[in-house]
Design an enzyme around this catalytic site. Structure first.
Site, PDB file in Angstrom:
ATOM      1  N   SER A 185       2.608 -27.979  -5.707  1.00  0.00           N
ATOM      2  CA  SER A 185       2.078 -27.157  -6.798  1.00  0.00           C
ATOM      3  C   SER A 185       0.916 -27.888  -7.443  1.00  0.00           C
ATOM      4  O   SER A 185       0.645 -29.044  -7.131  1.00  0.00           O
ATOM      5  CB  SER A 185       3.160 -26.891  -7.833  1.00  0.00           C
ATOM      6  OG  SER A 185       3.301 -28.038  -8.649  1.00  0.00           O
ATOM      7  N   LYS A 186       0.294 -27.182  -8.377  1.00  0.00           N
ATOM      8  CA  LYS A 186      -0.868 -27.775  -9.040  1.00  0.00           C
ATOM      9  C   LYS A 186      -0.507 -29.063  -9.765  1.00  0.00           C
ATOM     10  O   LYS A 186      -1.375 -29.866 -10.071  1.00  0.00           O
ATOM     11  CB  LYS A 186      -1.493 -26.766  -9.991  1.00  0.00           C
ATOM     12  CG  LYS A 186      -2.070 -25.594  -9.217  1.00  0.00           C
ATOM     13  CD  LYS A 186      -3.046 -24.748  -9.999  1.00  0.00           C
ATOM     14  CE  LYS A 186      -3.661 -23.745  -9.019  1.00  0.00           C
ATOM     15  NZ  LYS A 186      -4.580 -22.811  -9.615  1.00  0.00           N
ATOM     16  N   ARG A 187       0.774 -29.244 -10.037  1.00  0.00           N
ATOM     17  CA  ARG A 187       1.176 -30.478 -10.713  1.00  0.00           C
ATOM     18  C   ARG A 187       1.158 -31.679  -9.772  1.00  0.00           C
ATOM     19  O   ARG A 187       1.071 -32.817 -10.207  1.00  0.00           O
ATOM     20  CB  ARG A 187       2.562 -30.323 -11.323  1.00  0.00           C
ATOM     21  CG  ARG A 187       2.563 -29.569 -12.634  1.00  0.00           C
ATOM     22  CD  ARG A 187       3.944 -29.554 -13.261  1.00  0.00           C
ATOM     23  NE  ARG A 187       4.937 -28.977 -12.374  1.00  0.00           N
ATOM     24  CZ  ARG A 187       5.086 -27.674 -12.177  1.00  0.00           C
ATOM     25  NH1 ARG A 187       4.316 -26.827 -12.807  1.00  0.00           N
ATOM     26  NH2 ARG A 187       5.998 -27.209 -11.343  1.00  0.00           N
TER      27      ARG A 187
END
Ligand code: GLU
Length: 508
Positions: A265-267
């Protein structure tokens, strides 16, 4: 699946991201597979921008998407900047098309206006859940009478437009997963256009795929549940004469997993595609690694070129199981691609990194070009990222004033005994007339190994740290040759602490 896929019509694939935030790895993997599939079959690749959500899409993100595609070398036959006969290729410029298609779907009875309020939907959903039934839309407004419509309109309600899902099962042959069936109970009437008139992905994406003649839709597994709805819409389009009258084939690519067992994910820092270039990845290294996220050229082979991938790319060999993103492996593959480059090519690719570090001018001077060309083969085997060359070769480009020694390496290698070694090295090197790798090696070995009886590590470590500033550097004798006689002596002098010959100008 193992049988090779044989397309029944000339292949047209697409990549259709939404320009929100930074481009990420999952996106690029989808683009790569769609592109490789089209190229493998001698087909076309369309690049379309799905920017109908003005609250989330940005021009900046749009620009970054184009940049990153160009950097990766994934070229498109139709799309932004190159044009094509099915444009425009930004959905924000196609709003009248969607309004027209929505109206035609209403007129033909494939869609209807539904006036349910959010509260009404919520109440019915909860009741359905409590009764153990599907909580999707219950079809209540499918067949409103004209009087009911008038009454809702009089209340000031604004309707959404829903697609009327035919009451049947949908079975399709997924190119990655094989046959998949969605039972009729699982797919309810869905919204095509919001009450405020905004068309949704559910409408815009299949409309464009139909009008742009897309034959094969390759996309992430997360979109699998939208496929039966889209197939139903294609069947309506075919009856209405919208598009080419066929339903594309679908292939749903495996999830890419990041930390733990969660979807990348973007994290996850490694998901940001924009970081790869400044970190020193080659586009061909990153592409090679991304290809391995679900596909392999052969069981015993990880490293290949993109032309090799295109030649071998068989969609039915994509593994449906999730693929784990491993940054270490990505770096190792990048290193392999660095070693595959010719020296001159590698040197050219290094130049921008040296410029960013402020070590080389733009354009480089003749001297800088010569130094970098001579130094490139010294580091080619020693790096996995292009930026490592900057760290290893910095000592060749900095002025004497800007030259710094890594403090930890100094403490370890330039203790009093190390300084003595450096002094002996300085004395051995200062008189060398013909400054080259062989004479430098001969001089140092005679003085330090034969003369002082040191083991090579203890002999050369202090010299390496004194002259290059770090224990991690290219081969020592070649490095000293490239640095030059005067600078080598000056740096040894600085460590030894005596006023040196290096500053006197007596050696060149
Ligand atoms: N714009 C959609 C997305 O970025 C495209 C999905 C698809 O390929 O159908 O997720």
């Amino acid at each position: 699946m193992t049988d090779a896929h044989v397309p029944t019509r000339p292949v047209v694939t697409r990549f259709c991201p939404s320009p929100t935030g930074n481009p990420h790895v999952g996106m690029a993997r989808t683009a790569l597979f769609s592109w490789a599939f089209a190229r493998h079959h001698g087909g076309k690749f369309v690049f379309r921008i799905e920017d109908t959500d003005a609250s989330r899409d940005t021009e900046e993100s749009y620009g970054l998407l184009l940049d990153v595609m160009r950097w990766l070398g994934i070229d498109w036959d139709e799309g932004p900047e190159v044009g094509g006969s099915h444009g425009p290729y930004r959905q924000s410029e196609r709003m009248d098309i969607y309004a027209d298609v929505a109206q035609r779907l209403l007129d033909a009875g494939f869609a209807y206006r539904a006036y349910d309020s959010a509260e009404e939907l919520e109440t019915r959903r909860n009741a359905a859940r409590a009764a153990g039934k599907s909580s999707g839309y219950d079809g209540l407004h499918r067949d409103l009478t004209p009087e009911q419509v008038t009454a809702y309109e009089a209340e000031g309600r604004k309707p959404v437009i829903r697609f009327k899902m035919p009451d049947k099962d949908y079975t399709f042959n997924d190119l990655v997963r094989g046959e998949i069936t969605f039972g009729s109970d699982n797919v309810q009437d869905y919204v095509l256009v919001r009450a405020n008139g905004q068309p949704l992905y559910t409408l815009t994406n299949p409309t464009d795929d139909a009008m742009m003649g897309i034959t094969h839709v390759l996309r992430g597994e997360d979109l699998l549940s939208s496929t039966p709805r889209q197939i139903a819409l294609y069947e309506a389009f075919a009856e209405m004469g919208i598009g080419g009258g066929f339903t594309p084939e679908f292939g749903h690519l495996p999830f890419v997993l990041g930390q733990g067992n969660a979807k990348l994910s973007k994290r996850d820092p490694e998901s940001n595609l924009l970081d790869y270039r400044p970190k020193g990845f080659l586009p061909e290294g990153l592409l090679n690694y991304m290809a391995l996220l679900g596909w392999s050229i052969a069981d015993d082979r990880d490293v290949f070129t993109i032309p090799e991938m295109i030649e071998a790319f068989e969609i039915t060999r994509v593994n449906p199981n999730p693929a784990r993103f491993d940054i270490k492996k990505c770096e190792a593959i990048n290193g392999s691609h660095i070693r595959l480059l010719g020296e001159r090519e590698l040197c050219e690719r290094l130049v921008p990194y040296f410029q960013t570090a402020g070590l080389v001018a733009d354009p480089p001077t003749v001297k800088q070009t010569g130094t970098l060309a001579a130094a490139t083969p010294l580091v080619q085997e020693r790096m996995t990222l292009l930026t490592e060359a900057v760290d290893m070769l910095r000592f060749l480009f900095v002025t004497d004033e800007d030259f710094v020694i890594d403090e930890a390496d100094r403490a370890k290698n330039l203790n009093p005994a190390g300084v003595d070694v450096a002094r002996a090295a300085r004395d051995a090197l200062v008189g060398i007339r013909d400054w080259n790798t062989a004479s430098i090696e001969g001089g140092l070995r005679a003085a330090l190994i034969d003369g002082l009886g040191l083991k090579p590590r203890l002999a050369f470590g202090p010299v390496r740290v004194a002259v290059t500033g770090s224990r991690i550097s290219p081969p020592l004798f070649e490095s000293l040759e490239l640095l030059g006689h005067r600078k080598t002596i000056a740096r040894l002098d600085a460590v030894v602490g005596d006023p040196g010959l290096g500053e006197s100008g007596s050696v060149g």
